[in-house]
Design a protein around this motif. Structure first.
Motif, PDB file in Angstrom:
ATOM      1  N   VAL A 300      -1.178 -11.728  -5.005  1.00  0.00           N
ATOM      2  CA  VAL A 300      -0.810 -11.618  -3.597  1.00  0.00           C
ATOM      3  C   VAL A 300      -1.676 -12.585  -2.796  1.00  0.00           C
ATOM      4  CG1 VAL A 300      -0.537 -10.072  -1.624  1.00  0.00           C
ATOM      5  CG2 VAL A 300      -0.263  -9.188  -3.956  1.00  0.00           C
ATOM      6  N   TYR A 301      -1.039 -13.536  -2.122  1.00  0.00           N
ATOM      7  CA  TYR A 301      -1.740 -14.481  -1.253  1.00  0.00           C
ATOM      8  C   TYR A 301      -1.564 -13.997   0.181  1.00  0.00           C
ATOM      9  CZ  TYR A 301      -2.241 -17.992  -4.978  1.00  0.00           C
ATOM     10  OH  TYR A 301      -2.597 -18.668  -6.124  1.00  0.00           O
ATOM     11  N   ASN A 562      10.192  -6.130  -9.145  1.00  0.00           N
ATOM     12  CA  ASN A 562       9.532  -4.851  -9.383  1.00  0.00           C
ATOM     13  C   ASN A 562       9.913  -3.784  -8.365  1.00  0.00           C
ATOM     14  OD1 ASN A 562       7.774  -5.546 -11.693  1.00  0.00           O
ATOM     15  ND2 ASN A 562       6.790  -6.940 -10.245  1.00  0.00           N
ATOM     16  N   GLY A 563      10.822  -4.119  -7.444  1.00  0.00           N
ATOM     17  CA  GLY A 563      11.255  -3.142  -6.454  1.00  0.00           C
ATOM     18  C   GLY A 563      10.210  -2.840  -5.409  1.00  0.00           C
ATOM     19  N   HIS A 564       9.436  -3.862  -4.998  1.00  0.00           N
ATOM     20  CA  HIS A 564       8.346  -3.656  -4.054  1.00  0.00           C
ATOM     21  C   HIS A 564       8.510  -4.523  -2.808  1.00  0.00           C
ATOM     22  CE1 HIS A 564       5.619  -2.550  -7.719  1.00  0.00           C
ATOM     23  NE2 HIS A 564       6.237  -1.480  -7.242  1.00  0.00           N
ATOM     24  N   VAL A 565       7.844  -4.113  -1.763  1.00  0.00           N
ATOM     25  CA  VAL A 565       7.643  -4.938  -0.581  1.00  0.00           C
ATOM     26  C   VAL A 565       6.170  -4.837  -0.210  1.00  0.00           C
ATOM     27  CG1 VAL A 565       8.377  -3.045   0.941  1.00  0.00           C
ATOM     28  CG2 VAL A 565       8.327  -5.376   1.819  1.00  0.00           C
ATOM     29  N   TYR A 566       5.574  -5.982   0.116  1.00  0.00           N
ATOM     30  CA  TYR A 566       4.161  -6.059   0.500  1.00  0.00           C
ATOM     31  C   TYR A 566       4.071  -6.283   2.001  1.00  0.00           C
ATOM     32  CZ  TYR A 566       3.045  -6.467  -4.469  1.00  0.00           C
ATOM     33  OH  TYR A 566       2.911  -6.225  -5.815  1.00  0.00           O
ATOM     34  N   VAL A 567       3.138  -5.591   2.635  1.00  0.00           N
ATOM     35  CA  VAL A 567       2.967  -5.665   4.086  1.00  0.00           C
ATOM     36  C   VAL A 567       1.479  -5.841   4.393  1.00  0.00           C
ATOM     37  CG1 VAL A 567       3.179  -4.420   6.278  1.00  0.00           C
ATOM     38  CG2 VAL A 567       4.991  -4.237   4.559  1.00  0.00           C
ATOM     39  N   THR A 568       1.180  -6.706   5.359  1.00  0.00           N
ATOM     40  CA  THR A 568      -0.195  -6.850   5.855  1.00  0.00           C
ATOM     41  C   THR A 568      -0.248  -6.407   7.305  1.00  0.00           C
ATOM     42  OG1 THR A 568       0.237  -9.149   6.510  1.00  0.00           O
ATOM     43  CG2 THR A 568      -0.737  -8.791   4.332  1.00  0.00           C
ATOM     44  N   ASP A 569      -1.433  -5.977   7.759  1.00  0.00           N
ATOM     45  CA  ASP A 569      -1.556  -5.624   9.172  1.00  0.00           C
ATOM     46  C   ASP A 569      -2.867  -6.134   9.762  1.00  0.00           C
ATOM     47  OD1 ASP A 569      -3.580  -3.704   8.631  1.00  0.00           O
ATOM     48  OD2 ASP A 569      -2.182  -2.028   8.665  1.00  0.00           O
ATOM     49  N   LEU A 570      -2.913  -6.139  11.081  1.00  0.00           N
ATOM     50  CA  LEU A 570      -4.091  -6.636  11.790  1.00  0.00           C
ATOM     51  C   LEU A 570      -5.282  -5.709  11.646  1.00  0.00           C
ATOM     52  CD1 LEU A 570      -2.508  -8.017  15.104  1.00  0.00           C
ATOM     53  CD2 LEU A 570      -3.022  -9.247  12.991  1.00  0.00           C
ATOM     54  N   SER A 573      -5.564  -4.355   6.324  1.00  0.00           N
ATOM     55  CA  SER A 573      -5.041  -3.721   5.116  1.00  0.00           C
ATOM     56  C   SER A 573      -3.860  -4.498   4.555  1.00  0.00           C
ATOM     57  CB  SER A 573      -4.597  -2.284   5.404  1.00  0.00           C
ATOM     58  OG  SER A 573      -5.686  -1.480   5.800  1.00  0.00           O
ATOM     59  N   VAL A 574      -3.716  -4.396   3.217  1.00  0.00           N
ATOM     60  CA  VAL A 574      -2.549  -4.912   2.509  1.00  0.00           C
ATOM     61  C   VAL A 574      -1.919  -3.730   1.780  1.00  0.00           C
ATOM     62  CG1 VAL A 574      -1.680  -6.562   0.822  1.00  0.00           C
ATOM     63  CG2 VAL A 574      -3.712  -7.133   2.175  1.00  0.00           C
ATOM     64  N   TYR A 575      -0.616  -3.547   1.962  1.00  0.00           N
ATOM     65  CA  TYR A 575       0.098  -2.400   1.406  1.00  0.00           C
ATOM     66  C   TYR A 575       1.156  -2.866   0.410  1.00  0.00           C
ATOM     67  CZ  TYR A 575      -1.625  -0.169   5.726  1.00  0.00           C
ATOM     68  OH  TYR A 575      -2.395   0.298   6.767  1.00  0.00           O
ATOM     69  N   LYS A 586      -2.217   1.552  -0.279  1.00  0.00           N
ATOM     70  CA  LYS A 586      -3.060   0.500   0.277  1.00  0.00           C
ATOM     71  C   LYS A 586      -3.770  -0.180  -0.896  1.00  0.00           C
ATOM     72  CE  LYS A 586      -4.994   1.675   4.092  1.00  0.00           C
ATOM     73  NZ  LYS A 586      -5.893   2.328   5.068  1.00  0.00           N
ATOM     74  N   ILE A 587      -3.464  -1.447  -1.153  1.00  0.00           N
ATOM     75  CA  ILE A 587      -4.049  -2.133  -2.299  1.00  0.00           C
ATOM     76  C   ILE A 587      -5.269  -2.964  -1.922  1.00  0.00           C
ATOM     77  CG2 ILE A 587      -1.859  -2.182  -3.532  1.00  0.00           C
ATOM     78  CD1 ILE A 587      -1.676  -5.191  -2.814  1.00  0.00           C
ATOM     79  N   HIS A 588      -5.520  -3.144  -0.629  1.00  0.00           N
ATOM     80  CA  HIS A 588      -6.712  -3.872  -0.185  1.00  0.00           C
ATOM     81  C   HIS A 588      -7.023  -3.437   1.234  1.00  0.00           C
ATOM     82  CE1 HIS A 588      -9.617  -7.205  -0.023  1.00  0.00           C
ATOM     83  NE2 HIS A 588      -9.236  -7.334   1.238  1.00  0.00           N
TER      84      HIS A 588
END
Length: 601
Positions: A300-301, A562-570, A573-575, A586-588
């Motif tokens: 994940v970049y 893989n049936g996923h969506v990745y989301v970042t927030d201010l 966090s990375v989800y 929450k992966i980060h």
């Protein structure tokens, strides 16, 4: 009274790790990254090679932990214990959790290490007092537990006396470990399990009792834990990760010492899991959870815009942006730093390059830019120099045609360039940059963009004022109609209106579905949304909110494999979520401030 003790003269003398397993090689990398020379001793050639490979590939990542920039320490892996410890100042054993082996190991090192060498045990369950029966009386004052957990994801190191340890050793090692970027703590007295493990032991023991009595099941226990503590680490999955055989071994230490009944803990595990080879993740047969299907999780970049708590001086915001890579194993690396408020990122697998936008120092300054680099951060190139665009936002790759599409917020437009920055075109123009009235009208600001390359359509977002409920999503052809221009084209279609504050957008070509983040007000904002835009699209239809309670979400990227969506927030966090918004984890998380995100397989 404790005997007189003087700290060892470190100089170029090495730290020695006895054992090249998962933790041994990680501990070695902590010290290498902080500038200490290190030797790893293991009788297995395969383990030694793996340790060197791990240090080679992770020392850059670990170097961010240490305080102040420094050169890496020298490191090697050898089989001969005599050579390994002959001039060591610190020896840490990370051999298997077998007391007899640890006793014999310390006895041998006592005979071969320098007189001032400190001995540490990385054992998580066995007191160092029990390991020193064959250690000379004078050396016992230099033996202690030095328990690392799993750097760099967990930084704690617990120090504990063997009952005779000179108390001056604790502040000495604490200072060194703190300098390495660890979080050292000292148990005030001998305690099986130290500090955290006693807390964890109590939780773990009660969970197993709950399962054995049939009160609940692993999925329900983890659901409650995640809801109550929201720390992203569920206890049943953690035990599977550790290995149920290791869980049973450590738990048995408490049972023997405290005369506890193990029928609902260790015996339960042995009878129902261990006997069947269900040890957790390492067994391939599952553990408390069934075995997971094979996965091919991506790297994940994601972008740190530079506005978070990790910015030491707010005046340096324009120099604090970063591109960060999170590897499938959970480790992270800052690939590029010093960026001027980066916002959008995407990659070309065929070219092996990433492309990103920098918004520039301030919304009022015309200093945005677009750049590219190799996937490891090398060979950085400027495609559009600062000032050629105003405030570029989300960027998307058209791989087949070697094109880049991006939105320019205050520039009020949708742009396209080649991978090398040539053939710069404005495809949609929503206002006049020379008009103060237009520039101040945020309903004209273009932010998110995505493509339907099969249908040759582009989708973009105009977000409107902050949290105003005036956001819109549009669609148009990727080619301007003949005889028209970016300002007067007739093929623009308004798909959705009245959105809280939509930001970035993605298109799933398999289901003709748009996904987008919205950083607007709760309850409909700070959300992840989706809507069908295929043949069944009905004008005026309402989008579906599939996940809520982010902290101003910005970036998103679909992983349909893989049936996923990745989301970042201010909020830093990375989800990762299911495409239906389920299983949000929450992966980060840290004190950064995250914008764009993309994936590399």
């Amino acid at each position: 009274m404790s005997p007189m003790w003087s700290p060892p003269n470190i100089g170029s003398r090495p730290v020695v790790l006895l054992g090249a397993g998962v933790l041994g090689r990680r501990i070695a990398t902590v010290f290498v990254a902080a500038g200490y020379n290190v030797r790893v001793r293991d009788p297995s050639q395969e383990a030694r090679d793996a340790a060197i490979e791990y240090i080679d590939s992770h020392k850059d990542e670990f170097s961010r932990l240490s305080k102040g920039k420094r050169s890496y320490g020298e490191y090697s892996a050898i089989a001969d214990i005599d050579t390994a410890v002959k001039d060591a100042w610190l020896v840490i054993e990370a051999v298997p959790e077998k007391l007899e082996l640890k006793i014999d190991t310390f006895a041998e090192v006592d005979q071969k290490a320098p007189a001032d060498c400190i001995f540490g045990s990385n054992s998580s369950s066995i007191k160092s007092r029990l390991m020193i029966e064959k250690v000379s009386p004078v050396r016992r004052a230099q033996v202690l537990n030095v328990h690392f957990t799993m750097p760099p994801t967990i930084l704690t190191v617990e120090l504990m006396t063997d009952g005779e340890t000179n108390p001056e050793i604790f502040p000495f090692l604490t200072k060194i470990l703190d300098d390495c970027g660890m979080l050292p703590v000292t148990a005030r007295k001998e305690s099986t399990g130290f500090i955290f493990n006693r807390l964890w032991a109590a939780v773990k023991r009660e969970i197993l009792t709950i399962l054995a009595e049939g009160v609940s099941e692993p999925g329900e226990v983890d659901k409650i834990w995640d809801h109550m503590f929201k720390n992203g680490t569920s206890p049943c999955r953690l035990m599977d990760q550790i290995g149920l055989d290791t869980v049973a071994f450590v738990e048995n230490t408490y049972i023997e010492e405290r005369k506890l009944d193990g029928s609902l803990t260790v015996d339960f595990l042995r009878e129902n899991y261990i006997k069947e080879g269900r040890l957790g993740l390492k067994s391939g047969k599952g553990g408390l959870y069934p075995p997971a299907p094979p996965s091919n999780l991506p790297s994940v970049y994601f972008l740190d815009v530079g506005l978070g708590g990790n910015c030491p001086d707010i005046s340096l915001v324009g120099q604090n942006g970063k591109i960060i890579r999170r590897n499938p194993d959970g480790t992270t690396t800052a690939l590029l730093t010093g960026l001027n408020c980066p916002d959008g990122i995407d990659v070309s697998p065929a070219e092996g390059r990433m492309f990103w936008t920098n918004m520039g120092r301030h919304t009022s300054t015309h200093d945005g830019s677009v750049h590219s680099a190799n996937l490891d951060g090398s060979d950085t190139k400027t495609l559009l120099a600062p000032g050629e665009v105003h405030t570029p936002k989300q960027i998307v790759v058209d791989e087949a045609n070697c094109k880049l599409y991006f939105c320019d917020r205050e520039g009020m437009g949708v742009h396209r360039i080649d991978f090398d920055g040539q053939n710069h075109q404005i495809l949609v123009k929503t206002g006049d940059m020379n008009s103060p009235t237009d520039k101040a009208d945020s309903t004209r600001w273009c932010v998110g963009i995505t493509l339907d390359t099969k249908a040759r359509k582009l989708y973009w977002i105009q977000k409107g004022p902050s949290k105003s409920g005036r956001g819109r999503i549009f669609r148009a052809n990727m080619v301007i109609p003949s005889g028209e221009n970016a300002s007067n084209r007739s093929d623009i279609e308004t798909l959705f209106e009245g959105l809280p504050e939509p930001v970035d957008v993605e298109f799933d070509s398999g289901s003709n579905t748009l996904y987008w983040t919205d950083r607007g007000e709760h309850p409909t904002g700070s959300s992840l949304n989706k809507a069908s835009v295929g043949a069944d699209y009905i004008k005026g239809s309402k989008p579906e909110i599939i996940a809520r309670h982010f902290h101003e979400p910005i970036g998103l990227k679909l992983d349909t494999k893989n049936g996923h969506v990745y989301v970042t927030d201010l909020g830093g966090s990375v989800y990762r979520l299911g495409l239906d918004g389920s299983d949000k984890i929450k992966i980060h998380e840290d004190d950064g401030c995250y914008t764009g995100v993309t994936l590399v397989f």
